[in-house]
Design a protein around this motif. Structure first.
Motif, PDB file in Angstrom:
ATOM      1  N   ALA A 158     -68.975  30.244 -18.114  1.00  0.00           N
ATOM      2  CA  ALA A 158     -70.025  30.046 -17.108  1.00  0.00           C
ATOM      3  C   ALA A 158     -70.813  28.779 -17.419  1.00  0.00           C
ATOM      4  O   ALA A 158     -70.843  28.312 -18.554  1.00  0.00           O
ATOM      5  CB  ALA A 158     -70.968  31.253 -17.095  1.00  0.00           C
ATOM      6  N   GLY A 159     -71.452  28.257 -16.374  1.00  0.00           N
ATOM      7  CA  GLY A 159     -72.320  27.093 -16.536  1.00  0.00           C
ATOM      8  C   GLY A 159     -73.706  27.528 -16.999  1.00  0.00           C
ATOM      9  O   GLY A 159     -73.879  28.654 -17.493  1.00  0.00           O
ATOM     10  N   PHE A 160     -74.695  26.667 -16.812  1.00  0.00           N
ATOM     11  CA  PHE A 160     -75.993  26.919 -17.431  1.00  0.00           C
ATOM     12  C   PHE A 160     -77.110  27.278 -16.462  1.00  0.00           C
ATOM     13  O   PHE A 160     -78.215  27.590 -16.874  1.00  0.00           O
ATOM     14  CB  PHE A 160     -76.381  25.712 -18.280  1.00  0.00           C
ATOM     15  CG  PHE A 160     -75.327  25.413 -19.287  1.00  0.00           C
ATOM     16  CD1 PHE A 160     -75.184  26.231 -20.385  1.00  0.00           C
ATOM     17  CD2 PHE A 160     -74.423  24.386 -19.094  1.00  0.00           C
ATOM     18  CE1 PHE A 160     -74.171  26.018 -21.299  1.00  0.00           C
ATOM     19  CE2 PHE A 160     -73.405  24.154 -20.001  1.00  0.00           C
ATOM     20  CZ  PHE A 160     -73.279  24.972 -21.105  1.00  0.00           C
ATOM     21  N   GLU A 161     -76.809  27.195 -15.161  1.00  0.00           N
ATOM     22  CA  GLU A 161     -77.795  27.648 -14.191  1.00  0.00           C
ATOM     23  C   GLU A 161     -77.923  29.164 -14.365  1.00  0.00           C
ATOM     24  O   GLU A 161     -76.916  29.844 -14.607  1.00  0.00           O
ATOM     25  CB  GLU A 161     -77.319  27.327 -12.765  1.00  0.00           C
ATOM     26  CG  GLU A 161     -77.326  25.850 -12.423  1.00  0.00           C
ATOM     27  CD  GLU A 161     -78.720  25.249 -12.528  1.00  0.00           C
ATOM     28  OE1 GLU A 161     -79.673  25.934 -12.112  1.00  0.00           O
ATOM     29  OE2 GLU A 161     -78.858  24.125 -13.044  1.00  0.00           O
TER      30      GLU A 161
ATOM     31  N   GLY B 171     -69.959  26.661 -21.734  1.00  0.00           N
ATOM     32  CA  GLY B 171     -69.665  25.739 -20.637  1.00  0.00           C
ATOM     33  C   GLY B 171     -69.279  24.356 -21.128  1.00  0.00           C
ATOM     34  O   GLY B 171     -68.221  23.825 -20.784  1.00  0.00           O
ATOM     35  N   HIS B 172     -70.135  23.756 -21.996  1.00  0.00           N
ATOM     36  CA  HIS B 172     -69.867  22.383 -22.445  1.00  0.00           C
ATOM     37  C   HIS B 172     -68.538  22.279 -23.194  1.00  0.00           C
ATOM     38  O   HIS B 172     -67.730  21.383 -22.923  1.00  0.00           O
ATOM     39  CB  HIS B 172     -70.985  21.896 -23.375  1.00  0.00           C
ATOM     40  CG  HIS B 172     -72.295  21.687 -22.682  1.00  0.00           C
ATOM     41  ND1 HIS B 172     -73.502  22.035 -23.242  1.00  0.00           N
ATOM     42  CD2 HIS B 172     -72.582  21.173 -21.476  1.00  0.00           C
ATOM     43  CE1 HIS B 172     -74.474  21.745 -22.404  1.00  0.00           C
ATOM     44  NE2 HIS B 172     -73.939  21.220 -21.326  1.00  0.00           N
ATOM     45  N   VAL B 173     -68.331  23.203 -24.132  1.00  0.00           N
ATOM     46  CA  VAL B 173     -67.092  23.155 -24.919  1.00  0.00           C
ATOM     47  C   VAL B 173     -65.878  23.308 -24.007  1.00  0.00           C
ATOM     48  O   VAL B 173     -64.872  22.609 -24.162  1.00  0.00           O
ATOM     49  CB  VAL B 173     -67.101  24.263 -26.014  1.00  0.00           C
ATOM     50  CG1 VAL B 173     -65.722  24.418 -26.637  1.00  0.00           C
ATOM     51  CG2 VAL B 173     -68.131  23.939 -27.092  1.00  0.00           C
ATOM     52  N   SER B 174     -66.007  24.190 -23.022  1.00  0.00           N
ATOM     53  CA  SER B 174     -64.865  24.433 -22.132  1.00  0.00           C
ATOM     54  C   SER B 174     -64.516  23.207 -21.289  1.00  0.00           C
ATOM     55  O   SER B 174     -63.362  23.012 -20.917  1.00  0.00           O
ATOM     56  CB  SER B 174     -65.161  25.621 -21.211  1.00  0.00           C
ATOM     57  OG  SER B 174     -65.399  26.769 -21.982  1.00  0.00           O
TER      58      SER B 174
END
Lengths: 358, 340
Positions: free
Chosen positions: A212-215, A187-190
């Motif tokens: 995808a995110g982290f939730e 997620g962060h890199v994207s």
């Protein structure tokens, strides 16, 4: 929320039945690794889904040679080492920054800006910033390099350990582990590079890539989307982290990286030397390169500890398959980097479920 | 009294001579007036109303010295009171030892001493004996404090790991992680802007009420260093029983959650300074919860889990919000901020 989880679980169950085999999905982001363990996500998945923690934790992928250079620099009286927190415990060939801390000047930083400030506050010392991380932290390093150049701050330099995610994914599939069926993309890199960057993995290797995110909900739905594609014999690029990730990413951050760095061949733990997979300072900023400043040549270091972090990072073994795991290698006295960082696969396995989770 | 010519602590303030005397008589004694201390005997003499005593000691080395919601002085009083309180005792008297680094400003020392006096007064606990030492610059972090505390055992109360049995319920007196995240966020090398506030508080009034009004409390502990995870693991280890908790039931202040997520910390491992965990018999769990929730220090108290028989190895197991399960391990000492 539980309803959506149930729906995703049904989708995954159906996909597993259709495929009738183990599905290997690799996440390449330390934050995903932790979120998966912390939320007990493995325990909610069908047995046929196997999650692999790939080279997504900045500390874990940093090779021994780099750590040894940092440790050597830490021995110098004229240097202050400024580093992100998790790096201080990574063992090199002879000790770690934490064990050297009483003799050396090692400061833990939360940002690159703090490191530059440290240089301003200590004009009689050279601050060496241990610049590690993927495309997420590289822009922040670029910012301080530009600032240092503008201010002619000569007592500041960086040891670039910055790495690029996509070349590592290519190297993994091409040379190390072709059993990986799909990627849960970071997620962060994207946010920085844009989900479009993973197109080449989909096109060249026919593997589904889902950002995808982290939730926990995001992760489960991301895995369900991967299962849907695999069961339908498809390989597509998709982002379900729509709140933060666009196709082109953060172009300002990309420009900052491009302005200060250029891709160079470099060493990864477990993956070896990968073409154009690391970031090296461009010539016009080379006076801020610690390697040049201190006339250091990188030499490959053979890991002789018996640590199997490299195989863990390639998804070839689970941490408990390493003989050192949980005995010689525990969070208090890590042998390998994957046991150091809270985002390392071994630390996560050890901390959240070495007994019960698959 | 002669005006102090110094604005900072000198090594000589710990030398046992004139300056030591001045430090004690001018700065310390006036703040802690009580008969046991006034004549500066070598040891305090106390008349207590019970001969079953609880006795504890703790040292305080927090950095920064002052943080939102408290300071090292308040912490040194509340922390030791809490150790007595969760042992089922009524705190009576504390000792106070100061190890002061040469160069500490008197203004800082006075703020800390005022805070100690206020916390002791608020909780009806006397500072009855003490000591001051000074150390060279660099040998301490401005000031270290040790307090020891004596309390009288509340009548009819015996608490301990050995009372805990399968079926018992686990009550947590409020949100977790507030103290640890506040202190971390205000550290010089990390500092970020938040609305965080330490939960630093003395729990004796709440634990006293709980023990007075119900008979089912079996064990209590304040989850300080190592957080809730350490306390629950200690329960599991000592009893050889399994501790089951539910993530959804553990109260966490959203700002604490966000700050912990940002740094990659597990909020279960973060220190608290004004909370306790109580293991209670199942029939009195509701009463205990009500008593807590009607007290200012326990408004967000929650039933977070239970004790069960162990099938394999004793462990702490948490049902996650999404319906998964995971093990909660004993934290290994030091949380490091993550990289991205």
């Amino acid at each position: 929320m539980l309803e959506r989880i149930y729906k995703a679980q049904q989708l995954m169950d159906a996909a597993c039945k259709t495929l009738g085999r183990q599905i290997n999905i690799m996440e390449v982001c330390g934050t995903h690794t932790v979120a998966i363990f912390r939320n007990g996500i493995r325990t909610t998945l069908p047995k046929a889904i196997k999650l692999l923690s790939g080279p997504g934790c900045p500390v874990c992928v940093t090779d021994q040679g780099y750590i040894d250079i940092v440790l050597d620099l830490a021995q110098r009286d004229d240097c202050i080492i400024a580093t992100y927190g998790d790096m201080i415990r990574v063992p090199g060939s002879n000790g770690s920054l934490e064990t050297k801390r009483s003799a050396a000047d090692v400061r833990v930083m939360l940002s690159s800006t703090d490191a530059l400030q440290l240089a301003k506050d200590n004009p009689d010392k050279t601050v060496v910033f241990v610049a590690v991380g993927f495309e997420t932290t590289a822009p922040a390093t670029a910012v301080v390099i530009k600032e240092a150049a503008e201010e002619k701050r000569e007592n500041f330099c960086i040891l670039s350990g910055h790495k690029l995610v996509v070349p590592a994914m290519r190297a993994l599939l091409a040379e190390k582990n072709d059993k990986i069926d799909a990627f849960l993309c970071p997620g962060h890199v994207s946010v920085i590079i844009g989900y479009g960057a993973f197109n080449e993995i989909v096109n060249d290797f026919s593997r589904p890539c889902v950002v995808a995110g982290f939730e926990p909900m995001q992760i489960i739905e991301g895995l369900a989307e991967i299962c849907r594609q695999l069961s339908q014999g498809k390989a597509e690029l998709k982002s379900i982290y729509t709140a933060a990730v666009t196709e082109e990413g953060n172009t300002t951050a990309q420009q900052l990286i491009a302005e200060c760095f250029e891709p160079a061949d470099g060493c990864w733990r477990g993956l070896g030397r990968i073409k154009k997979s690391t970031l090296k300072l461009k010539d016009k900023f080379s006076r801020f390169d610690a390697l040049k400043r201190f006339n250091i040549t990188e030499t490959p270091v053979e890991d002789t500890t018996g640590c199997r972090c490299g195989e863990v990072l390639c998804g070839l073994i689970d941490p408990p398959q390493c003989a050192l795991f949980g005995s010689a290698c525990v969070p208090e006295t890590p042998v390998g980097p994957c046991m150091v960082s809270s985002e390392g696969a071994c630390a996560a396995w050890f901390k959240y479920g070495r007994k019960k989770q698959r | 009294m002669k005006q102090n010519k110094h604005d900072r602590i000198l090594l000589a303030h710990g030398g046992g001579g004139k300056l030591s005397d001045e430090l004690i008589r001018k700065y310390i004694l006036p703040r802690f007036k009580n008969p046991a201390l006034e004549k500066l005997p070598d040891a305090a003499t106390l008349n207590l109303d019970s001969n079953t005593l609880a006795f504890t000691t703790d040292s305080y080395v927090v950095k920064p010295l002052f943080f939102n919601g408290g300071d090292i002085g308040k912490l040194a009083v509340c922390g030791t009171i809490n150790d007595l309180a969760v042992a089922g005792a009524k705190p009576v008297a504390l000792s106070l030892s100061l190890i002061i680094e040469e160069g500490l400003e008197f203004s800082v020392l006075e703020r800390i001493l005022d805070s100690i006096a206020r916390a002791a007064d608020d909780n009806d606990v006397a500072i009855v004996t003490g000591d001051t030492k000074t150390v060279e610059a660099g040998a301490a972090e401005k000031i270290f404090i040790n307090t020891a505390g004596i309390g009288t055992r509340i009548e009819g109360v015996t608490l301990g790991f050995d009372k805990i049995a399968p079926g018992d319920k686990i009550i947590l007196s409020g949100t977790i992680g507030d103290h640890g995240m506040t202190v971390i966020s205000q550290r010089k090398d990390i500092r970020f802007q938040t609305q965080l506030k330490s939960d630093c508080a003395a729990l004796a009034s709440l634990t006293g009420e709980l023990l007075d009004k119900t008979a089912g409390v079996k064990f209590m502990r304040d989850p300080t260093r190592g957080g809730l995870a350490a306390t629950l693991n200690e329960i599991s280890k000592q009893t050889r029983l399994t501790v089951q908790i539910s993530e959804a039931d553990i109260p966490v202040n959203p700002t604490v959650r966000a700050a912990a997520d940002m740094l990659g910390f597990d909020v279960l491992n973060i220190a608290n300074e004004g909370k306790f965990v109580a293991v209670v018999s199942p029939d009195c769990a509701d009463d205990c919860l009500n008593i807590c929730r009607n007290h200012p220090l326990g408004k967000q108290a929650a039933l977070i889990g239970q004790i069960t028989e162990t099938t394999d190895l004793p462990l702490v197991e948490m049902a996650t919000k999404i319906g998964g399960k995971r093990i909660v391990q004993m934290p290994y000492g030091r949380e490091l901020p993550r990289i991205c």
